[in-house]
Scaffold this motif. Structure first.
Motif, PDB file in Angstrom:
ATOM      1  N   ALA A  65     -89.636 -28.499 -48.694  1.00  0.00           N
ATOM      2  CA  ALA A  65     -89.981 -27.893 -49.979  1.00  0.00           C
ATOM      3  C   ALA A  65     -90.992 -28.750 -50.744  1.00  0.00           C
ATOM      4  N   GLN A  66     -91.243 -29.965 -50.255  1.00  0.00           N
ATOM      5  CA  GLN A  66     -92.209 -30.866 -50.906  1.00  0.00           C
ATOM      6  C   GLN A  66     -93.596 -30.656 -50.300  1.00  0.00           C
ATOM      7  N   ALA A  67     -94.587 -30.479 -51.157  1.00  0.00           N
ATOM      8  CA  ALA A  67     -95.954 -30.237 -50.662  1.00  0.00           C
ATOM      9  C   ALA A  67     -96.431 -31.398 -49.789  1.00  0.00           C
ATOM     10  N   LYS A 106     -77.461 -21.081 -62.285  1.00  0.00           N
ATOM     11  CA  LYS A 106     -78.135 -21.952 -63.248  1.00  0.00           C
ATOM     12  C   LYS A 106     -79.632 -21.996 -62.946  1.00  0.00           C
ATOM     13  N   PRO A 107     -80.462 -22.131 -63.974  1.00  0.00           N
ATOM     14  CA  PRO A 107     -81.915 -22.133 -63.734  1.00  0.00           C
ATOM     15  C   PRO A 107     -82.354 -23.183 -62.714  1.00  0.00           C
ATOM     16  N   GLU A 108     -81.711 -24.389 -62.736  1.00  0.00           N
ATOM     17  CA  GLU A 108     -82.131 -25.438 -61.777  1.00  0.00           C
ATOM     18  C   GLU A 108     -81.846 -24.993 -60.347  1.00  0.00           C
ATOM     19  N   ALA A 109     -80.663 -24.346 -60.138  1.00  0.00           N
ATOM     20  CA  ALA A 109     -80.297 -23.892 -58.786  1.00  0.00           C
ATOM     21  C   ALA A 109     -81.262 -22.802 -58.323  1.00  0.00           C
ATOM     22  N   TRP A 110     -81.640 -21.941 -59.237  1.00  0.00           N
ATOM     23  CA  TRP A 110     -82.613 -20.881 -58.907  1.00  0.00           C
ATOM     24  C   TRP A 110     -83.925 -21.505 -58.423  1.00  0.00           C
ATOM     25  N   HIS A 111     -84.432 -22.477 -59.197  1.00  0.00           N
ATOM     26  CA  HIS A 111     -85.732 -23.071 -58.839  1.00  0.00           C
ATOM     27  C   HIS A 111     -85.645 -23.844 -57.527  1.00  0.00           C
ATOM     28  N   ASP A 115     -87.604 -22.790 -54.197  1.00  0.00           N
ATOM     29  CA  ASP A 115     -88.573 -23.770 -53.661  1.00  0.00           C
ATOM     30  C   ASP A 115     -88.400 -23.930 -52.161  1.00  0.00           C
ATOM     31  N   LEU A 116     -87.142 -23.885 -51.689  1.00  0.00           N
ATOM     32  CA  LEU A 116     -86.923 -24.059 -50.247  1.00  0.00           C
ATOM     33  C   LEU A 116     -87.024 -22.728 -49.502  1.00  0.00           C
ATOM     34  N   LEU A 117     -86.353 -21.695 -50.019  1.00  0.00           N
ATOM     35  CA  LEU A 117     -86.324 -20.415 -49.297  1.00  0.00           C
ATOM     36  C   LEU A 117     -87.711 -19.781 -49.188  1.00  0.00           C
ATOM     37  N   VAL A 118     -88.491 -19.910 -50.239  1.00  0.00           N
ATOM     38  CA  VAL A 118     -89.784 -19.209 -50.273  1.00  0.00           C
ATOM     39  C   VAL A 118     -90.953 -20.198 -50.384  1.00  0.00           C
ATOM     40  N   GLY A 119     -90.829 -21.146 -51.319  1.00  0.00           N
ATOM     41  CA  GLY A 119     -91.935 -22.081 -51.569  1.00  0.00           C
ATOM     42  C   GLY A 119     -92.320 -22.877 -50.341  1.00  0.00           C
ATOM     43  N   ALA A 120     -91.321 -23.303 -49.573  1.00  0.00           N
ATOM     44  CA  ALA A 120     -91.611 -24.120 -48.389  1.00  0.00           C
ATOM     45  C   ALA A 120     -92.434 -23.332 -47.370  1.00  0.00           C
ATOM     46  N   LEU A 121     -92.223 -22.021 -47.336  1.00  0.00           N
ATOM     47  CA  LEU A 121     -92.940 -21.195 -46.354  1.00  0.00           C
ATOM     48  C   LEU A 121     -94.397 -21.015 -46.766  1.00  0.00           C
ATOM     49  N   TYR A 122     -94.596 -20.918 -48.090  1.00  0.00           N
ATOM     50  CA  TYR A 122     -95.976 -20.886 -48.609  1.00  0.00           C
ATOM     51  C   TYR A 122     -96.679 -22.210 -48.287  1.00  0.00           C
ATOM     52  N   LEU A 123     -95.978 -23.318 -48.557  1.00  0.00           N
ATOM     53  CA  LEU A 123     -96.594 -24.635 -48.322  1.00  0.00           C
ATOM     54  C   LEU A 123     -96.886 -24.848 -46.841  1.00  0.00           C
ATOM     55  N   GLY A 124     -95.940 -24.461 -45.990  1.00  0.00           N
ATOM     56  CA  GLY A 124     -96.143 -24.632 -44.548  1.00  0.00           C
ATOM     57  C   GLY A 124     -97.402 -23.916 -44.096  1.00  0.00           C
ATOM     58  N   ALA A 125     -97.533 -22.661 -44.523  1.00  0.00           N
ATOM     59  CA  ALA A 125     -98.711 -21.881 -44.112  1.00  0.00           C
ATOM     60  C   ALA A 125     -99.989 -22.456 -44.721  1.00  0.00           C
ATOM     61  N   LYS A 126     -99.880 -22.919 -45.952  1.00  0.00           N
ATOM     62  CA  LYS A 126    -101.072 -23.454 -46.645  1.00  0.00           C
ATOM     63  C   LYS A 126    -101.754 -24.541 -45.817  1.00  0.00           C
ATOM     64  N   TYR A 127    -100.929 -25.428 -45.246  1.00  0.00           N
ATOM     65  CA  TYR A 127    -101.517 -26.543 -44.488  1.00  0.00           C
ATOM     66  C   TYR A 127    -101.660 -26.220 -43.000  1.00  0.00           C
ATOM     67  N   ALA A 128    -100.786 -25.347 -42.475  1.00  0.00           N
ATOM     68  CA  ALA A 128    -100.828 -25.079 -41.026  1.00  0.00           C
ATOM     69  C   ALA A 128    -101.995 -24.179 -40.642  1.00  0.00           C
ATOM     70  N   VAL A 129    -102.293 -23.197 -41.469  1.00  0.00           N
ATOM     71  CA  VAL A 129    -103.317 -22.213 -41.067  1.00  0.00           C
ATOM     72  C   VAL A 129    -104.682 -22.873 -40.818  1.00  0.00           C
ATOM     73  N   ARG A 178     -73.023 -11.261 -55.621  1.00  0.00           N
ATOM     74  CA  ARG A 178     -73.046 -12.622 -56.178  1.00  0.00           C
ATOM     75  C   ARG A 178     -73.776 -13.604 -55.258  1.00  0.00           C
ATOM     76  N   SER A 179     -74.909 -13.180 -54.742  1.00  0.00           N
ATOM     77  CA  SER A 179     -75.699 -14.046 -53.861  1.00  0.00           C
ATOM     78  C   SER A 179     -77.166 -13.963 -54.248  1.00  0.00           C
ATOM     79  N   LEU A 180     -77.419 -14.011 -55.539  1.00  0.00           N
ATOM     80  CA  LEU A 180     -78.785 -13.762 -56.046  1.00  0.00           C
ATOM     81  C   LEU A 180     -79.840 -14.612 -55.350  1.00  0.00           C
ATOM     82  N   ILE A 181     -79.571 -15.916 -55.248  1.00  0.00           N
ATOM     83  CA  ILE A 181     -80.615 -16.823 -54.752  1.00  0.00           C
ATOM     84  C   ILE A 181     -80.944 -16.506 -53.297  1.00  0.00           C
ATOM     85  N   TYR A 182     -79.913 -16.419 -52.469  1.00  0.00           N
ATOM     86  CA  TYR A 182     -80.150 -16.214 -51.032  1.00  0.00           C
ATOM     87  C   TYR A 182     -80.766 -14.841 -50.770  1.00  0.00           C
TER      88      TYR A 182
END
Ligand SMILES: NC(=O)c1ccc[n+]([C@@H]2O[C@H](COP(=O)([O-])OP(=O)(O)OC[C@H]3O[C@@H](n4cnc5c(N)ncnc54)[C@H](O)[C@@H]3O)[C@@H](O)[C@H]2O)c1
Length: 312
Positions: A65-67, A106-111, A115-129, A178-182
Protein backbone atom coordinates in the motif's frame (compact mmCIF):
# COMPACT_ATOMS: atom_id res chain seq x y z
CA UNK A 1 9.75 -25.45 -22.20
CA UNK A 2 7.54 -23.81 -19.58
CA UNK A 3 4.97 -21.39 -20.91
CA UNK A 4 6.53 -18.51 -18.97
CA UNK A 5 10.19 -19.31 -19.67
CA UNK A 6 12.15 -16.06 -19.97
CA UNK A 7 9.42 -13.99 -18.32
CA UNK A 8 9.33 -12.46 -14.91
CA UNK A 9 6.50 -11.87 -12.47
CA UNK A 10 5.64 -10.02 -9.30
CA UNK A 11 3.17 -11.65 -6.92
CA UNK A 12 2.06 -9.43 -4.04
CA UNK A 13 1.07 -11.27 -0.89
CA UNK A 14 2.86 -14.26 -2.40
CA UNK A 15 4.25 -15.64 0.85
CA UNK A 16 1.11 -17.55 1.83
CA UNK A 17 -2.32 -18.59 0.69
CA UNK A 18 -3.59 -17.84 -2.79
CA UNK A 19 -0.56 -15.67 -3.59
CA UNK A 20 1.75 -18.49 -2.52
CA UNK A 21 -0.08 -20.85 -4.87
CA UNK A 22 0.18 -18.32 -7.73
CA UNK A 23 3.91 -17.77 -7.14
CA UNK A 24 4.57 -21.54 -7.16
CA UNK A 25 2.50 -22.08 -10.27
CA UNK A 26 4.09 -19.24 -12.30
CA UNK A 27 7.56 -20.42 -11.23
CA UNK A 28 6.73 -24.04 -12.12
CA UNK A 29 5.77 -22.77 -15.57
CA UNK A 30 9.16 -21.08 -15.97
CA UNK A 31 8.66 -17.50 -14.73
CA UNK A 32 11.19 -15.85 -12.43
CA UNK A 33 9.06 -14.63 -9.55
CA UNK A 34 9.47 -11.78 -7.09
CA UNK A 35 7.31 -12.33 -4.02
CA UNK A 36 6.46 -9.10 -2.19
CA UNK A 37 4.94 -9.54 1.25
CA UNK A 38 4.94 -8.10 4.77
CA UNK A 39 5.57 -11.55 6.25
CA UNK A 40 9.35 -12.05 5.97
CA UNK A 41 9.48 -15.47 7.58
CA UNK A 42 6.76 -16.93 5.35
CA UNK A 43 8.29 -15.14 2.34
CA UNK A 44 11.66 -16.81 2.89
CA UNK A 45 9.95 -20.20 3.18
CA UNK A 46 7.95 -19.58 0.01
CA UNK A 47 11.15 -18.79 -1.91
CA UNK A 48 12.85 -21.94 -0.55
CA UNK A 49 9.88 -24.04 -1.58
CA UNK A 50 10.12 -22.71 -5.15
CA UNK A 51 13.92 -23.18 -5.17
CA UNK A 52 13.53 -26.77 -3.98
CA UNK A 53 11.11 -27.44 -6.83
CA UNK A 54 13.69 -26.11 -9.32
CA UNK A 55 12.09 -22.69 -9.88
CA UNK A 56 13.47 -19.16 -9.60
CA UNK A 57 12.16 -16.77 -6.95
CA UNK A 58 13.25 -13.87 -4.78
CA UNK A 59 11.60 -12.14 -1.85
CA UNK A 60 11.13 -8.48 -1.03
CA UNK A 61 9.65 -7.39 2.29
CA UNK A 62 7.20 -4.53 2.09
CA UNK A 63 3.68 -3.18 2.46
CA UNK A 64 2.36 -2.78 -1.07
CA UNK A 65 0.00 0.00 0.00
CA UNK A 66 3.09 2.24 0.21
CA UNK A 67 4.04 4.02 -3.02
CA UNK A 68 7.75 3.60 -2.23
CA UNK A 69 7.31 -0.20 -1.95
CA UNK A 70 5.35 -0.41 -5.22
CA UNK A 71 8.07 1.52 -7.02
CA UNK A 72 10.88 -0.46 -5.36
CA UNK A 73 9.35 -3.86 -6.22
CA UNK A 74 9.30 -2.93 -9.90
CA UNK A 75 12.91 -1.71 -9.75
CA UNK A 76 13.92 -4.90 -7.99
CA UNK A 77 12.22 -7.30 -10.41
CA UNK A 78 13.89 -5.55 -13.34
CA UNK A 79 17.32 -5.46 -11.67
CA UNK A 80 17.07 -9.14 -10.60
CA UNK A 81 15.47 -10.68 -13.66
CA UNK A 82 15.99 -8.10 -16.42
CA UNK A 83 12.36 -7.49 -17.28
CA UNK A 84 8.75 -7.43 -16.04
CA UNK A 85 5.93 -9.31 -17.76
CA UNK A 86 3.34 -10.39 -15.18
CA UNK A 87 1.88 -8.64 -12.15
CA UNK A 88 -0.45 -10.50 -9.79
CA UNK A 89 -1.97 -8.07 -7.27
CA UNK A 90 -3.24 -10.24 -4.46
CA UNK A 91 -2.04 -8.94 -1.05
CA UNK A 92 -4.72 -8.53 1.59
CA UNK A 93 -5.52 -10.33 4.79
CA UNK A 94 -7.99 -8.11 6.56
CA UNK A 95 -7.13 -6.76 9.93
CA UNK A 96 -8.73 -5.38 13.05
CA UNK A 97 -11.68 -3.00 12.79
CA UNK A 98 -12.51 -3.93 9.21
CA UNK A 99 -15.99 -5.34 9.94
CA UNK A 100 -18.99 -3.09 10.12
CA UNK A 101 -21.53 -0.98 8.31
CA UNK A 102 -20.90 2.62 7.24
CA UNK A 103 -22.14 3.72 10.66
CA UNK A 104 -19.80 1.37 12.52
CA UNK A 105 -16.59 1.58 10.51
CA UNK A 106 -14.05 4.13 11.72
CA UNK A 107 -12.63 6.60 9.18
CA UNK A 108 -9.04 5.37 9.81
CA UNK A 109 -10.06 1.74 9.12
CA UNK A 110 -11.83 2.84 5.94
CA UNK A 111 -8.74 4.67 4.65
CA UNK A 112 -6.33 1.88 5.61
CA UNK A 113 -8.59 -0.75 4.04
CA UNK A 114 -9.05 1.16 0.80
CA UNK A 115 -5.33 1.95 0.61
CA UNK A 116 -4.55 -1.77 0.51
CA UNK A 117 -7.60 -3.21 -1.27
CA UNK A 118 -7.67 -0.63 -4.04
CA UNK A 119 -4.82 1.88 -3.66
CA UNK A 120 -2.11 -0.77 -3.79
CA UNK A 121 -3.45 -2.01 -7.13
CA UNK A 122 -3.33 1.49 -8.58
CA UNK A 123 0.23 1.92 -7.30
CA UNK A 124 1.33 -1.48 -8.61
CA UNK A 125 0.07 -0.69 -12.10
CA UNK A 126 1.46 2.85 -11.98
CA UNK A 127 5.02 1.56 -11.72
CA UNK A 128 4.66 -1.83 -13.44
CA UNK A 129 3.11 -0.70 -16.71
CA UNK A 130 6.06 1.49 -17.83
CA UNK A 131 8.44 -1.37 -16.93
CA UNK A 132 6.35 -3.85 -18.96
CA UNK A 133 6.39 -1.45 -21.91
CA UNK A 134 10.13 -1.03 -21.58
CA UNK A 135 10.57 -4.84 -21.43
CA UNK A 136 8.42 -5.35 -24.54
CA UNK A 137 6.81 -8.63 -25.58
CA UNK A 138 8.51 -11.83 -24.53
CA UNK A 139 11.26 -12.34 -27.17
CA UNK A 140 10.04 -15.84 -27.96
CA UNK A 141 6.61 -14.52 -28.98
CA UNK A 142 6.09 -14.74 -32.74
CA UNK A 143 3.35 -12.39 -33.87
CA UNK A 144 3.01 -14.24 -37.20
CA UNK A 145 1.35 -12.74 -40.24
CA UNK A 146 -1.06 -9.91 -39.52
CA UNK A 147 -3.86 -10.98 -41.78
CA UNK A 148 -7.38 -12.31 -41.63
CA UNK A 149 -10.94 -11.22 -42.21
CA UNK A 150 -9.65 -9.52 -45.37
CA UNK A 151 -9.54 -6.16 -43.58
CA UNK A 152 -6.29 -6.14 -41.63
CA UNK A 153 -3.77 -3.57 -42.68
CA UNK A 154 -0.75 -1.69 -41.37
CA UNK A 155 1.30 -2.82 -38.43
CA UNK A 156 -0.16 -5.34 -35.96
CA UNK A 157 -1.07 -3.99 -32.53
CA UNK A 158 1.18 -4.69 -29.58
CA UNK A 159 0.37 -8.07 -28.00
CA UNK A 160 1.59 -10.04 -25.01
CA UNK A 161 3.59 -7.14 -23.62
CA UNK A 162 2.22 -7.62 -20.13
CA UNK A 163 -0.43 -9.11 -17.94
CA UNK A 164 -2.01 -7.76 -14.78
CA UNK A 165 -4.29 -9.98 -12.70
CA UNK A 166 -6.08 -8.29 -9.80
CA UNK A 167 -7.54 -10.36 -6.97
CA UNK A 168 -11.15 -9.43 -6.32
CA UNK A 169 -13.54 -11.84 -4.61
CA UNK A 170 -17.06 -13.22 -4.77
CA UNK A 171 -17.50 -10.40 -2.23
CA UNK A 172 -16.92 -7.99 -5.12
CA UNK A 173 -19.91 -9.50 -6.92
CA UNK A 174 -22.25 -10.23 -4.02
CA UNK A 175 -22.58 -8.43 -0.70
CA UNK A 176 -22.43 -9.70 2.87
CA UNK A 177 -23.86 -7.64 5.72
CA UNK A 178 -21.64 -5.36 7.82
CA UNK A 179 -18.64 -5.73 5.53
CA UNK A 180 -18.45 -2.26 4.02
CA UNK A 181 -14.69 -2.07 3.61
CA UNK A 182 -14.14 -5.49 2.03
CA UNK A 183 -17.21 -5.48 -0.21
CA UNK A 184 -16.69 -1.91 -1.46
CA UNK A 185 -12.98 -2.56 -1.92
CA UNK A 186 -13.41 -5.80 -3.87
CA UNK A 187 -16.15 -4.25 -6.04
CA UNK A 188 -13.82 -1.32 -6.72
CA UNK A 189 -11.13 -3.79 -7.84
CA UNK A 190 -13.48 -4.82 -10.66
CA UNK A 191 -14.04 -1.21 -11.77
CA UNK A 192 -10.34 -0.45 -11.55
CA UNK A 193 -9.59 -3.58 -13.61
CA UNK A 194 -11.92 -2.46 -16.41
CA UNK A 195 -10.42 1.03 -16.43
CA UNK A 196 -6.89 -0.34 -16.62
CA UNK A 197 -7.89 -2.78 -19.37
CA UNK A 198 -9.15 0.11 -21.50
CA UNK A 199 -6.10 2.25 -20.77
CA UNK A 200 -3.41 -0.40 -21.24
CA UNK A 201 -4.95 -2.60 -23.96
CA UNK A 202 -3.36 -0.47 -26.71
CA UNK A 203 0.04 -1.16 -25.11
CA UNK A 204 -0.44 -4.94 -25.39
CA UNK A 205 -1.12 -5.28 -21.68
CA UNK A 206 -4.26 -7.13 -20.56
CA UNK A 207 -5.82 -6.58 -17.15
CA UNK A 208 -8.29 -9.03 -15.61
CA UNK A 209 -9.71 -9.77 -12.18
CA UNK A 210 -10.41 -13.04 -10.44
CA UNK A 211 -13.23 -13.51 -7.95
CA UNK A 212 -12.38 -16.52 -5.80
CA UNK A 213 -14.97 -18.35 -3.75
CA UNK A 214 -14.05 -19.82 -0.36
CA UNK A 215 -10.42 -20.92 -0.68
CA UNK A 216 -8.89 -22.83 2.19
CA UNK A 217 -5.39 -21.49 2.74
CA UNK A 218 -2.87 -22.07 5.53
CA UNK A 219 -4.46 -19.25 7.50
CA UNK A 220 -7.97 -20.38 6.60
CA UNK A 221 -7.12 -23.86 7.80
CA UNK A 222 -6.02 -22.49 11.17
CA UNK A 223 -9.26 -20.55 11.46
CA UNK A 224 -11.35 -23.63 10.62
CA UNK A 225 -9.40 -25.68 13.16
CA UNK A 226 -9.99 -23.03 15.82
CA UNK A 227 -13.71 -22.48 15.41
CA UNK A 228 -15.07 -24.92 12.86
CA UNK A 229 -15.82 -28.64 12.73
CA UNK A 230 -16.38 -31.25 10.02
CA UNK A 231 -20.14 -30.79 9.94
CA UNK A 232 -19.67 -27.03 9.47
CA UNK A 233 -17.13 -27.51 6.72
CA UNK A 234 -19.51 -29.91 4.96
CA UNK A 235 -22.22 -27.24 5.11
CA UNK A 236 -19.83 -24.90 3.30
CA UNK A 237 -19.08 -27.53 0.68
CA UNK A 238 -22.80 -28.15 0.11
CA UNK A 239 -23.23 -24.51 -0.95
CA UNK A 240 -21.06 -25.17 -3.96
CA UNK A 241 -22.52 -26.83 -7.06
CA UNK A 242 -19.18 -28.71 -7.36
CA UNK A 243 -19.59 -29.80 -3.69
CA UNK A 244 -16.18 -28.60 -2.53
CA UNK A 245 -14.49 -25.39 -1.49
CA UNK A 246 -11.38 -24.22 -3.30
CA UNK A 247 -7.63 -24.48 -2.80
CA UNK A 248 -4.97 -21.96 -3.83
CA UNK A 249 -4.11 -24.11 -6.87
CA UNK A 250 -7.61 -23.52 -8.26
CA UNK A 251 -6.92 -19.79 -8.36
CA UNK A 252 -3.31 -20.24 -9.49
CA UNK A 253 -4.52 -22.24 -12.51
CA UNK A 254 -6.83 -19.41 -13.56
CA UNK A 255 -4.11 -16.80 -12.99
CA UNK A 256 -1.66 -18.79 -15.11
CA UNK A 257 -4.19 -19.02 -17.94
CA UNK A 258 -4.93 -15.27 -17.85
CA UNK A 259 -1.17 -14.62 -17.86
CA UNK A 260 -0.58 -16.87 -20.88
CA UNK A 261 -0.38 -15.86 -24.53
CA UNK A 262 -3.54 -17.92 -25.11
CA UNK A 263 -5.45 -15.28 -23.14
CA UNK A 264 -4.33 -12.27 -25.21
CA UNK A 265 -7.90 -11.49 -26.41
CA UNK A 266 -9.33 -11.52 -22.86
CA UNK A 267 -9.20 -8.24 -20.97
CA UNK A 268 -11.25 -6.25 -18.49
CA UNK A 269 -13.05 -9.38 -17.31
CA UNK A 270 -13.82 -10.68 -13.88
CA UNK A 271 -13.54 -14.46 -13.74
CA UNK A 272 -15.39 -16.09 -10.86
CA UNK A 273 -13.38 -19.11 -9.74
CA UNK A 274 -15.90 -20.24 -7.20
CA UNK A 275 -17.18 -23.72 -8.02
CA UNK A 276 -20.39 -22.10 -9.27
CA UNK A 277 -21.24 -20.52 -5.92
CA UNK A 278 -22.34 -17.18 -7.40
CA UNK A 279 -24.66 -18.65 -10.03
CA UNK A 280 -27.13 -20.15 -7.61
CA UNK A 281 -30.44 -18.72 -6.51
CA UNK A 282 -30.15 -17.83 -2.82
CA UNK A 283 -33.57 -18.99 -1.72
CA UNK A 284 -32.87 -22.53 -2.90
CA UNK A 285 -29.54 -22.62 -1.06
CA UNK A 286 -31.16 -21.41 2.13
CA UNK A 287 -33.97 -23.93 2.00
CA UNK A 288 -31.66 -26.81 1.00
CA UNK A 289 -29.30 -25.90 3.87
CA UNK A 290 -32.13 -25.79 6.39
CA UNK A 291 -32.57 -29.56 6.51
CA UNK A 292 -28.83 -30.14 6.86
CA UNK A 293 -28.52 -27.59 9.68
CA UNK A 294 -31.48 -29.04 11.56
CA UNK A 295 -29.95 -32.53 11.23
CA UNK A 296 -26.51 -31.29 12.38
CA UNK A 297 -27.12 -28.88 15.27
CA UNK A 298 -23.50 -29.28 16.47
CA UNK A 299 -22.07 -27.76 13.29
CA UNK A 300 -19.60 -24.88 13.64
CA UNK A 301 -18.07 -22.70 10.94
CA UNK A 302 -15.69 -19.76 11.01
CA UNK A 303 -18.79 -17.57 11.24
CA UNK A 304 -19.09 -18.80 14.85
CA UNK A 305 -16.41 -16.41 16.07
CA UNK A 306 -18.78 -13.97 17.69
CA UNK A 307 -18.32 -11.50 14.85
CA UNK A 308 -21.77 -12.50 13.50
CA UNK A 309 -23.03 -10.48 10.61
CA UNK A 310 -26.75 -11.22 10.84
CA UNK A 311 -29.48 -9.25 12.51
CA UNK A 312 -32.73 -11.05 13.13
N1 LIG B 1 -9.09 -17.21 0.83
C1 LIG B 1 -10.26 -16.90 0.34
O1 LIG B 1 -11.27 -17.59 0.58
C2 LIG B 1 -10.42 -15.70 -0.56
C3 LIG B 1 -11.63 -15.56 -1.26
C4 LIG B 1 -11.78 -14.48 -2.10
C5 LIG B 1 -10.76 -13.57 -2.26
N2 LIG B 1 -9.61 -13.71 -1.58
C6 LIG B 1 -8.56 -12.70 -1.80
O2 LIG B 1 -7.37 -13.37 -2.20
C7 LIG B 1 -6.24 -12.64 -1.71
C8 LIG B 1 -5.36 -13.54 -0.88
O3 LIG B 1 -6.12 -14.05 0.19
P1 LIG B 1 -5.62 -15.29 1.05
O4 LIG B 1 -6.82 -15.94 1.60
O5 LIG B 1 -4.63 -16.06 0.29
O6 LIG B 1 -4.92 -14.50 2.26
P2 LIG B 1 -3.70 -14.97 3.21
O7 LIG B 1 -3.87 -14.25 4.47
O8 LIG B 1 -3.59 -16.45 3.25
O9 LIG B 1 -2.42 -14.40 2.44
C9 LIG B 1 -2.32 -13.03 2.22
C10 LIG B 1 -0.87 -12.68 2.07
O10 LIG B 1 -0.80 -11.25 1.84
C11 LIG B 1 0.20 -10.72 2.69
N3 LIG B 1 -0.10 -9.30 2.95
C12 LIG B 1 -1.09 -8.80 3.71
N4 LIG B 1 -1.04 -7.45 3.70
C13 LIG B 1 0.01 -7.10 2.92
C14 LIG B 1 0.56 -5.86 2.53
N5 LIG B 1 0.04 -4.70 2.96
N6 LIG B 1 1.64 -5.85 1.70
C15 LIG B 1 2.18 -7.02 1.30
N7 LIG B 1 1.70 -8.24 1.64
C16 LIG B 1 0.62 -8.27 2.45
C17 LIG B 1 0.14 -11.58 3.95
O11 LIG B 1 1.33 -11.48 4.71
C18 LIG B 1 -0.06 -12.97 3.34
O12 LIG B 1 1.15 -13.59 3.02
C19 LIG B 1 -6.80 -11.45 -0.95
O13 LIG B 1 -6.88 -10.33 -1.83
C20 LIG B 1 -8.19 -11.90 -0.57
O14 LIG B 1 -9.07 -10.84 -0.35
C21 LIG B 1 -9.40 -14.75 -0.71
Amino acid sequence: MGRFDGRSAIVTGGALGIGGGCARRLAADGASVLIVDVNEEAGAKAVNRIDDAGGIAEFMAGDVAQASVASEMVEKVVSSFGRLDLLVQNAYNGGPDTAGSAVEVKPEAWHTGMDLLVGALYLGAKYAVPAMEESGADPSFDQGAWEGAGRRHGEPPAQNVGRIVNMSSVHGLLTAPRSLIYEAGKAAVIGLTKQMAVDFGPLGITVNAIAPGHIVTERGNEMWNEVGNDAGFRLFELHYPVRRTGVPEDIANAVAFLCSNEASFITGQVLAVDGGMTIQLQENIVMDSKDYIVANPELRTHFDTGRGTSRW
